[in-house]
Design a protein around this motif. Sequence first.
Motif, PDB file in Angstrom:
ATOM      1  N   PHE A 158      -3.797 -24.858 -23.454  1.00 21.15           N
ATOM      2  CA  PHE A 158      -2.588 -25.660 -23.486  1.00 21.15           C
ATOM      3  C   PHE A 158      -2.203 -26.088 -22.073  1.00 21.15           C
ATOM      4  CE2 PHE A 158       0.533 -28.052 -24.900  1.00 21.15           C
ATOM      5  CZ  PHE A 158       1.589 -27.534 -25.632  1.00 21.15           C
TER       6      PHE A 158
ATOM      7  N   LEU B 174      -6.988 -20.450 -10.780  1.00 16.02           N
ATOM      8  CA  LEU B 174      -5.610 -20.003 -10.598  1.00 16.02           C
ATOM      9  C   LEU B 174      -4.878 -19.789 -11.912  1.00 16.02           C
ATOM     10  CD1 LEU B 174      -4.314 -22.253  -7.683  1.00 16.02           C
ATOM     11  CD2 LEU B 174      -4.765 -19.818  -7.626  1.00 16.02           C
TER      12      LEU B 174
ATOM     13  N   ARG C 137      -5.937 -17.358 -16.285  1.00 17.21           N
ATOM     14  CA  ARG C 137      -5.616 -16.009 -16.732  1.00 17.21           C
ATOM     15  C   ARG C 137      -4.371 -16.012 -17.614  1.00 17.21           C
ATOM     16  NH1 ARG C 137      -4.588 -11.626 -12.732  1.00 17.21           N
ATOM     17  NH2 ARG C 137      -3.659 -13.252 -11.478  1.00 17.21           N
ATOM     18  N   LEU C 138      -3.593 -17.084 -17.509  1.00 10.91           N
ATOM     19  CA  LEU C 138      -2.329 -17.099 -18.228  1.00 10.91           C
ATOM     20  C   LEU C 138      -2.523 -17.539 -19.673  1.00 10.91           C
ATOM     21  CD1 LEU C 138      -0.388 -18.906 -15.422  1.00 10.91           C
ATOM     22  CD2 LEU C 138      -0.271 -16.492 -15.950  1.00 10.91           C
ATOM     23  N   ARG C 139      -1.570 -17.155 -20.491  1.00 17.33           N
ATOM     24  CA  ARG C 139      -1.660 -17.550 -21.887  1.00 17.33           C
ATOM     25  C   ARG C 139      -0.438 -18.324 -22.335  1.00 17.33           C
ATOM     26  NH1 ARG C 139      -4.285 -13.696 -25.153  1.00 17.33           N
ATOM     27  NH2 ARG C 139      -6.014 -12.733 -24.042  1.00 17.33           N
ATOM     28  N   GLY C 140      -0.623 -19.056 -23.400  1.00 20.18           N
ATOM     29  CA  GLY C 140       0.490 -19.647 -24.134  1.00 20.18           C
ATOM     30  C   GLY C 140       1.520 -20.362 -23.290  1.00 20.18           C
ATOM     31  N   HIS C 141       2.764 -19.945 -23.448  1.00 19.63           N
ATOM     32  CA  HIS C 141       3.862 -20.622 -22.764  1.00 19.63           C
ATOM     33  C   HIS C 141       3.738 -20.545 -21.254  1.00 19.63           C
ATOM     34  CE1 HIS C 141       5.742 -19.949 -26.739  1.00 19.63           C
ATOM     35  NE2 HIS C 141       6.183 -21.160 -26.494  1.00 19.63           N
ATOM     36  N   TYR C 142       3.217 -19.408 -20.758  1.00 16.68           N
ATOM     37  CA  TYR C 142       3.080 -19.276 -19.313  1.00 16.68           C
ATOM     38  C   TYR C 142       2.091 -20.292 -18.778  1.00 16.68           C
ATOM     39  CZ  TYR C 142       5.739 -14.979 -19.558  1.00 16.68           C
ATOM     40  OH  TYR C 142       6.741 -14.078 -19.757  1.00 16.68           O
TER      41      TYR C 142
ATOM     42  N   ALA D 105       1.315 -23.132 -20.190  1.00 16.48           N
ATOM     43  CA  ALA D 105       1.908 -24.466 -20.339  1.00 16.48           C
ATOM     44  C   ALA D 105       2.790 -24.790 -19.142  1.00 16.48           C
ATOM     45  CB  ALA D 105       2.725 -24.543 -21.627  1.00 16.48           C
ATOM     46  N   ILE D 106       3.660 -23.868 -18.791  1.00 21.13           N
ATOM     47  CA  ILE D 106       4.598 -24.178 -17.725  1.00 21.13           C
ATOM     48  C   ILE D 106       3.958 -24.154 -16.362  1.00 21.13           C
ATOM     49  CG2 ILE D 106       6.678 -23.337 -16.610  1.00 21.13           C
ATOM     50  CD1 ILE D 106       7.696 -22.831 -19.435  1.00 21.13           C
ATOM     51  N   ALA D 107       2.999 -23.242 -16.163  1.00 17.56           N
ATOM     52  CA  ALA D 107       2.328 -23.243 -14.866  1.00 17.56           C
ATOM     53  C   ALA D 107       1.582 -24.556 -14.659  1.00 17.56           C
ATOM     54  CB  ALA D 107       1.366 -22.063 -14.768  1.00 17.56           C
TER      55      ALA D 107
END
Lengths: 392, 293, 295
Positions: B32, B79, B82-87, B89-91
């Motif tokens: 995402f 960078l 590693r993040l998922r989902g909403h994190y 998306a916003i990153a």
Amino acid sequence: MKNTYILLSALLICGCATTPFSTDISGSTSSPVVVSPPPIILEGDPVKIGAILPLSGGMATMGIELQKSLIAEVEFANERGGVLGDRPIEIIFEDGQCNAGIATEAAQKLIRVEKVSIILGGLCSPETLGAAPLAEKNKVVLLTSVSGAASISYAGDFVFRNAPEGNTNGKIMAEYADKEEFEKVVLLSEISDFPMSVADAFHSEFSGEIIEEKFAPGVTDFKTIIAKVKEVEGDALFFNPQQNQSFVLFMKQLREAQWEGPLMFNNTVVGNPALYKDISEFMVSNTSVAGSYDVVSNKMQEDLLERFEDRWDREALFQHLLANQHDSLALIIQAIDTVKDETDTEGIRDYLYAVRDFTGASGTFSIDVDGDAGKSYELVRFDGKAFAPLKK
Amino acid sequence: MIEYIYSLITIALIWTILAQSYNLSFGLAGLFNLGHIIFYGIGAYAAAILNTRYGIGFGPNLLISAAIAGASASIFGLLTLRLRGHYLAIATLGAAMIAQVVALNWMSLTRGPLGIRGIEEPTLFGIPFIGDTFTHVLLYGAITAFVLFLLWKLFHSPWGRLLRAIRDDETAAQAVGKNVFTAKLWALILSAAFAGVAGAMYTHYRLFLDPSVFSLQEIILLILLVVIGGRGKYWGVIAGAVLIIVLGEVPRFLSFPETMLGAARNLTYAALLMGTMFWRPNGIFSPKGVTKN
Amino acid sequence: MNELIAQLLWNGLVAGSLLALVSLGLTLIYGVAGFVQFAHGELVALGAYSMLVFHKFLGFSFIPAGMAAIILVIIFGLIFERFFFRPVRDKNPMIPLVISIGLSIGLQAVLQMVFGPQIQTISNIRFESLSVGGLFLVTPSQIIAVCASFLLTGLLIFFLHKTRRGRSLRAVSDNRNLAQIFGMNPDVAMRWIFGLSAGLAAVAGIFLGFEQNLEPLMGVQISVTAFAAVILGSLGSVRGAILGAFVIGFSQNLLVGLGVVPSGFSVAIPFVVLIIMLLFLPSGIFGKKFELLRK
């Protein structure tokens, strides 16, 4: 299904509604683009001329004013026989929105679809510089009556400028600053072509220290910049915007920050009383000086302004700009009549380069080898209502 | 009128490539990423700078821009993946904002708000292709067909199936020993490279570039195109792209004033996106079914 | 130098306070509904534009106009909840997220069409700024903004912890299914949360309108900054949202004001901070242990 209905009706309502709440910063709304048919019926096919002006956005007030004046002047010219004997002039306006990309597309439309051979415009330097490469490639004459960026002089063989150069604006502000013995001036410029030209010239000519800040077009909050500016404790603040909208926002916050000290401006802020109405005392108490076109009053100018008033039922704004545009149109008409063919753009180009001591509403001028009319600026000071020439 | 049709087709071609590239990372791999426009913008600026400052022509520009966009995606991926989902998306949205700000401020590279002017039209083998002419449309059509062919191969390869598996259940894919991170990273890099090609094509068509190309508002069109066509569905997204671009022109014919055109179009896209999410979350070409994840 | 720092600290306080109002709403919505509401910034913009309509076009004076604007925006918030988010509540959280993106863009477009793209000011009244100890300047609207923000935040926290309704909202936020078993109605919770967050957003919008002037895309900037604040403080955490808001408010003003970062980069600061933080603390400062369940 209900959701779809809601959304679709929202779409239609917003589409059908005009924009009742839409007023730009100085209170005017967009105007129709209608040229009245000439009273004498001219037999020939119309000669199409393109025009690129900011008809919406932060410079719309200026753009629409020039548009109205151009309409009035074209109608007047058509009343007196048009061009090439019996052909009326048809002017096709495109909105440049003071933006180079949009002006590029506007020029594309005018050149490819409307097939004009001459374009009057743009108003903002980004517009002229955006349209220039296309005009040059297609051998279309591009003549601006306002744009001041230095690079326009080298934008092409077919690119002409009937206006003073921004460099000169920067230069006279520097002379003013030196004369007033300012040692440290804070220069705050909008990142756009014209202010950058002014800033460059100011840098080379001013002998004191310059603290420089820049801001992007469309910034709505100047508070942090203003805090920094106050910290610097300069002798004067030179605010150098491209758009009138930036001026209004900035001055409001400058006043709230209780700035005290002389103010300097470039010429974009001159000529529209609505801009100063909420801050006139502030501007008077902090001596406000700007550069403006050096235009001597003459009969042609008076007639021009009178025609504007008759046509639009009110006094014209930005009168100094209208004089230039009037002369640009006159030059184009003369060029076409001399060359006897509106599509012979090389001929028109050569005619323009050969202009010497042309006398028009803006005074007497010649066009130099770069396509510039070499016009000049003068200093004006705000007197509470408007900017008026500094009495020496 | 015919020029208008050609311009519509050209924009549709560019956006089809861009949509399909997003389909690769968002649709197929399920990443995402709200910042996809960054790669389009990087491709566009690379082409603009290379052309105006170093005189590099259209052909080489397409390749170099693709490479630069892909390379930037590798850093981006390292960078953020590693993040998922909403994190995530916003990153990624934040990254898009940063890209826009950099383009606006890095004057020496991009000339900021002044923009880059005077970009040349494509010239191949000495023949210039003027925009909005039949030959130009043919050229862009050919390039689009080739790029879409490459993407078709990717979608229907074993690697493509792996991406789909990762999207549907990442934990399971990892459990059977697949290197999920590498797969996702390559999905991102390739999708960025194709987006870069679209960006270069755009630059050589419009002949002017400024930071507005990083506009966050375009993201809605990208999401819409992938969602409406069905995430991961190859032909669905192509059909969706053509449909949407054409629909986006409807406000123009409802005599909306030119200045409101953009807003009217965005409203149409918003309505379509929401409608699709409500009634056809798997794409308008699939009957309403159970959403897998 | 002291004056500059004092001024920057005050500006940071004002920015942080207004941002906190927006971030609180966003984090509450995430807590109860499980997704980031992308259109929240547009509620802020609606607050500002409603104020514009009531005060400038319809001539109400400040307080009645403000009340009317807040009520109107709360109504909008409830409408959005009912028609755009409730129908998809139990599906994959990416669906309401995407719908909120659509709603956001749609609202921006509507604002642009109704009000035009140019910048507008709420009021032509000149605010005389006051000097505090000769050190820095404040405007009356700023003072009211900070006070209102602190007051509303305090009330909200009191509500959430000391009232029955508030506690039940927190219960739903912690674990919806369990709360349902205990007889709490998730629908009611959603309505309360959307209404409250809309009200907070409206207040923020009104004061932002005075501070910065209105344009149709003003919601985007505040949304995006609020996202950064909320993630910084961890999605769902009320303390986190407040902390995140002030960290961002202060850092933006101080870094730019002291020349560490050029003013053009100001909008990117929250994200650089965010991305750096996410590299080390992927779930934010107050990272909830149950984050994995809420994918």
